[in-house]
Design a protein around this motif. Sequence first.
Motif, PDB file in Angstrom:
ATOM      1  N   MET A   1       0.773  -1.424   0.230  1.00 57.87           N
ATOM      2  CA  MET A   1      -0.026  -0.042   0.353  1.00 57.87           C
ATOM      3  C   MET A   1       0.856   1.148  -0.054  1.00 57.87           C
ATOM      4  SD  MET A   1      -3.217   0.822   2.902  1.00 57.87           S
ATOM      5  CE  MET A   1      -2.231   1.784   3.686  1.00 57.87           C
ATOM      6  N   PHE A   2       0.871   2.096  -0.651  1.00 55.83           N
ATOM      7  CA  PHE A   2       1.053   3.428  -0.963  1.00 55.83           C
ATOM      8  C   PHE A   2       0.250   5.100  -0.486  1.00 55.83           C
ATOM      9  CE2 PHE A   2       2.674   0.875  -4.097  1.00 55.83           C
ATOM     10  CZ  PHE A   2       3.727   0.506  -3.564  1.00 55.83           C
ATOM     11  N   ILE A   3       1.451   5.628   0.608  1.00 55.17           N
ATOM     12  CA  ILE A   3       0.348   6.914   0.613  1.00 55.17           C
ATOM     13  C   ILE A   3       1.281   7.807  -0.001  1.00 55.17           C
ATOM     14  CG2 ILE A   3       0.068   8.700   2.660  1.00 55.17           C
ATOM     15  CD1 ILE A   3      -0.035   6.587   4.600  1.00 55.17           C
ATOM     16  N   ILE A   4       0.637   9.047  -1.079  1.00 54.29           N
ATOM     17  CA  ILE A   4       1.155   9.437  -1.693  1.00 54.29           C
ATOM     18  C   ILE A   4       1.291  10.912  -1.205  1.00 54.29           C
ATOM     19  CG2 ILE A   4       1.774  10.203  -4.203  1.00 54.29           C
ATOM     20  CD1 ILE A   4      -0.177   7.175  -3.863  1.00 54.29           C
ATOM     21  N   LEU A   5       1.511  11.746  -0.694  1.00 53.00           N
ATOM     22  CA  LEU A   5       1.520  12.857  -1.219  1.00 53.00           C
ATOM     23  C   LEU A   5       1.875  14.353  -2.143  1.00 53.00           C
ATOM     24  CD1 LEU A   5       3.820  13.046   2.535  1.00 53.00           C
ATOM     25  CD2 LEU A   5       1.549  12.621   2.179  1.00 53.00           C
ATOM     26  N   LEU A   6       1.106  14.581  -2.430  1.00 51.85           N
ATOM     27  CA  LEU A   6       1.200  15.984  -3.093  1.00 51.85           C
ATOM     28  C   LEU A   6       1.439  17.469  -2.903  1.00 51.85           C
ATOM     29  CD1 LEU A   6      -1.754  14.327  -5.663  1.00 51.85           C
ATOM     30  CD2 LEU A   6       0.616  14.367  -5.434  1.00 51.85           C
ATOM     31  N   LYS A   7       2.725  17.843  -2.340  1.00 50.52           N
ATOM     32  CA  LYS A   7       2.973  18.815  -1.723  1.00 50.52           C
ATOM     33  C   LYS A   7       2.951  19.585  -3.048  1.00 50.52           C
ATOM     34  CE  LYS A   7       3.538  18.213   2.273  1.00 50.52           C
ATOM     35  NZ  LYS A   7       3.788  18.127   3.659  1.00 50.52           N
ATOM     36  N   PHE A   8       2.548  21.099  -2.652  1.00 48.43           N
ATOM     37  CA  PHE A   8       2.182  22.127  -3.057  1.00 48.43           C
ATOM     38  C   PHE A   8       3.534  23.008  -3.850  1.00 48.43           C
ATOM     39  CE2 PHE A   8      -2.306  23.213  -2.225  1.00 48.43           C
ATOM     40  CZ  PHE A   8      -2.731  23.024  -3.353  1.00 48.43           C
ATOM     41  N   SER A   9       3.661  23.656  -5.098  1.00 53.63           N
ATOM     42  CA  SER A   9       5.658  23.555  -5.347  1.00 53.63           C
ATOM     43  C   SER A   9       5.430  25.448  -5.767  1.00 53.63           C
ATOM     44  CB  SER A   9       5.533  22.778  -6.858  1.00 53.63           C
ATOM     45  OG  SER A   9       7.073  23.176  -7.196  1.00 53.63           O
ATOM     46  N   THR A  10       6.641  25.522  -6.295  1.00 53.74           N
ATOM     47  CA  THR A  10       6.307  27.135  -6.447  1.00 53.74           C
ATOM     48  C   THR A  10       5.270  26.976  -7.351  1.00 53.74           C
ATOM     49  OG1 THR A  10       7.865  26.330  -7.867  1.00 53.74           O
ATOM     50  CG2 THR A  10       8.915  27.363  -6.303  1.00 53.74           C
ATOM     51  N   ASN A  11       4.658  26.444  -8.273  1.00 51.83           N
ATOM     52  CA  ASN A  11       4.297  26.877  -9.404  1.00 51.83           C
ATOM     53  C   ASN A  11       2.584  26.793  -8.931  1.00 51.83           C
ATOM     54  OD1 ASN A  11       3.600  27.976 -11.913  1.00 51.83           O
ATOM     55  ND2 ASN A  11       3.898  25.822 -13.178  1.00 51.83           N
ATOM     56  N   LYS A  12       2.376  26.338  -7.323  1.00 49.83           N
ATOM     57  CA  LYS A  12       1.111  26.363  -6.832  1.00 49.83           C
ATOM     58  C   LYS A  12       0.023  27.550  -7.295  1.00 49.83           C
ATOM     59  CE  LYS A  12      -0.979  27.578  -2.893  1.00 49.83           C
ATOM     60  NZ  LYS A  12      -1.342  27.730  -1.045  1.00 49.83           N
ATOM     61  N   GLU A  13      -0.104  28.745  -7.579  1.00 47.85           N
ATOM     62  CA  GLU A  13      -0.657  29.635  -8.552  1.00 47.85           C
ATOM     63  C   GLU A  13      -1.613  29.100  -9.710  1.00 47.85           C
ATOM     64  OE1 GLU A  13       2.859  30.562 -10.020  1.00 47.85           O
ATOM     65  OE2 GLU A  13       3.088  30.393  -8.290  1.00 47.85           O
ATOM     66  N   ASN A  14      -0.760  27.881 -10.141  1.00 49.11           N
ATOM     67  CA  ASN A  14      -1.405  27.528 -11.878  1.00 49.11           C
ATOM     68  C   ASN A  14      -2.643  26.613 -10.967  1.00 49.11           C
ATOM     69  OD1 ASN A  14      -0.685  29.960 -13.087  1.00 49.11           O
ATOM     70  ND2 ASN A  14       1.481  28.533 -13.120  1.00 49.11           N
ATOM     71  N   VAL A  15      -2.600  26.548 -10.248  1.00 45.79           N
ATOM     72  CA  VAL A  15      -3.689  25.286  -9.455  1.00 45.79           C
ATOM     73  C   VAL A  15      -5.397  24.593 -10.345  1.00 45.79           C
ATOM     74  CG1 VAL A  15      -4.708  26.265  -7.575  1.00 45.79           C
ATOM     75  CG2 VAL A  15      -4.465  23.486  -7.482  1.00 45.79           C
ATOM     76  N   LYS A  16      -5.623  25.837 -10.288  1.00 42.70           N
ATOM     77  CA  LYS A  16      -6.560  26.423 -11.179  1.00 42.70           C
ATOM     78  C   LYS A  16      -7.190  26.185 -12.757  1.00 42.70           C
ATOM     79  CE  LYS A  16      -9.278  29.018  -7.896  1.00 42.70           C
ATOM     80  NZ  LYS A  16      -9.779  30.598  -7.869  1.00 42.70           N
ATOM     81  N   ASP A  17      -5.938  26.373 -13.048  1.00 45.64           N
ATOM     82  CA  ASP A  17      -5.216  25.341 -15.094  1.00 45.64           C
ATOM     83  C   ASP A  17      -5.454  24.278 -14.683  1.00 45.64           C
ATOM     84  OD1 ASP A  17      -5.239  28.447 -15.036  1.00 45.64           O
ATOM     85  OD2 ASP A  17      -2.763  28.668 -15.519  1.00 45.64           O
ATOM     86  N   PHE A  18      -4.867  23.223 -13.695  1.00 48.59           N
ATOM     87  CA  PHE A  18      -5.490  22.062 -14.233  1.00 48.59           C
ATOM     88  C   PHE A  18      -6.007  21.097 -13.010  1.00 48.59           C
ATOM     89  CE2 PHE A  18      -0.531  23.945 -14.723  1.00 48.59           C
ATOM     90  CZ  PHE A  18      -0.851  24.106 -16.548  1.00 48.59           C
ATOM     91  N   MET A  19      -6.894  22.189 -12.494  1.00 47.05           N
ATOM     92  CA  MET A  19      -8.025  21.363 -11.746  1.00 47.05           C
ATOM     93  C   MET A  19      -8.660  19.955 -12.145  1.00 47.05           C
ATOM     94  SD  MET A  19      -8.379  20.077  -8.465  1.00 47.05           S
ATOM     95  CE  MET A  19      -7.787  22.087  -7.540  1.00 47.05           C
ATOM     96  N   LYS A  20      -9.071  20.424 -13.565  1.00 49.94           N
ATOM     97  CA  LYS A  20     -10.218  19.708 -14.277  1.00 49.94           C
ATOM     98  C   LYS A  20      -9.190  18.416 -14.639  1.00 49.94           C
ATOM     99  CE  LYS A  20     -13.524  18.576 -16.977  1.00 49.94           C
ATOM    100  NZ  LYS A  20     -13.529  17.039 -17.631  1.00 49.94           N
ATOM    101  N   ALA A  21      -8.438  18.658 -15.431  1.00 45.53           N
ATOM    102  CA  ALA A  21      -6.884  17.630 -16.115  1.00 45.53           C
ATOM    103  C   ALA A  21      -6.436  16.575 -14.793  1.00 45.53           C
ATOM    104  CB  ALA A  21      -6.045  18.034 -16.645  1.00 45.53           C
ATOM    105  N   HIS A  22      -6.497  17.312 -13.575  1.00 47.16           N
ATOM    106  CA  HIS A  22      -6.332  16.767 -12.607  1.00 47.16           C
ATOM    107  C   HIS A  22      -7.626  15.886 -11.691  1.00 47.16           C
ATOM    108  CE1 HIS A  22      -4.540  15.917  -8.553  1.00 47.16           C
ATOM    109  NE2 HIS A  22      -5.561  16.266  -7.581  1.00 47.16           N
ATOM    110  N   GLY A  23      -8.629  16.361 -12.015  1.00 48.53           N
ATOM    111  CA  GLY A  23      -9.559  15.187 -11.445  1.00 48.53           C
ATOM    112  C   GLY A  23      -9.876  13.833 -12.445  1.00 48.53           C
ATOM    113  N   ASP A  24      -9.915  14.601 -14.126  1.00 48.73           N
ATOM    114  CA  ASP A  24     -10.185  13.221 -14.573  1.00 48.73           C
ATOM    115  C   ASP A  24      -8.904  12.546 -14.174  1.00 48.73           C
ATOM    116  OD1 ASP A  24     -11.940  14.416 -15.804  1.00 48.73           O
ATOM    117  OD2 ASP A  24     -10.759  15.350 -17.171  1.00 48.73           O
ATOM    118  N   TRP A  25      -7.859  12.594 -13.842  1.00 50.15           N
ATOM    119  CA  TRP A  25      -6.239  11.614 -13.933  1.00 50.15           C
ATOM    120  C   TRP A  25      -6.356  10.721 -12.210  1.00 50.15           C
ATOM    121  CZ3 TRP A  25      -3.366  11.787  -9.142  1.00 50.15           C
ATOM    122  CH2 TRP A  25      -2.162  10.951  -9.434  1.00 50.15           C
ATOM    123  N   LEU A  26      -7.139  11.863 -11.452  1.00 49.45           N
ATOM    124  CA  LEU A  26      -7.945  10.971 -10.204  1.00 49.45           C
ATOM    125  C   LEU A  26      -8.800   9.930 -10.541  1.00 49.45           C
ATOM    126  CD1 LEU A  26      -8.066  13.643  -7.432  1.00 49.45           C
ATOM    127  CD2 LEU A  26      -6.379  11.889  -6.904  1.00 49.45           C
TER     128      LEU A  26
END
Length: 96
Positions: A1-26
Motif C-alpha cells: 500500500m502507498f501513501i502519496i503526498l502531493l505538496k504544493f510547489s512554486t507553481n501553486k498559483e496555476n492550480v486552477k489551470d490544471f484542476m479539471k485534468a487532475h480530477g480526470d487523472w484521479l
Amino acid sequence: MFIILLKFSTNKENVKDFMKAHGDWLQRGFDEGVFILAGRILPEEGGSILAHNISRDALTRLINEDPFVKNNVVVAEILETLPAIADDRLKFLLRK
C-alpha cells in the motif's frame, strides 16, 4: 500500500489551470482500482492519495502522469507501507 503526498510547489498559483485534468487523472486511478482515498492536506498544503494493487514502479509512472506533477503545481512523495493490523472494514488492505 502507498501513501502519496502531493505538496504544493512554486507553481501553486496555476492550480486552477490544471484542476479539471487532475480530477480526470484521479478518477482514472479510482476506475483502475488503484486509488482508494484522496483528499486535501490541510491547511492548503496540497493533497494525499492512498493507493494499492500496483507496483511502486507502475505507481511512479502513474503519478508522473498527473497534470499537477507534470506542470510543477505539486511535488509528489511516495511512501510505501505494509499494513499489519486493520479494522475489519480495511482487512482487504492486508497482505495474505
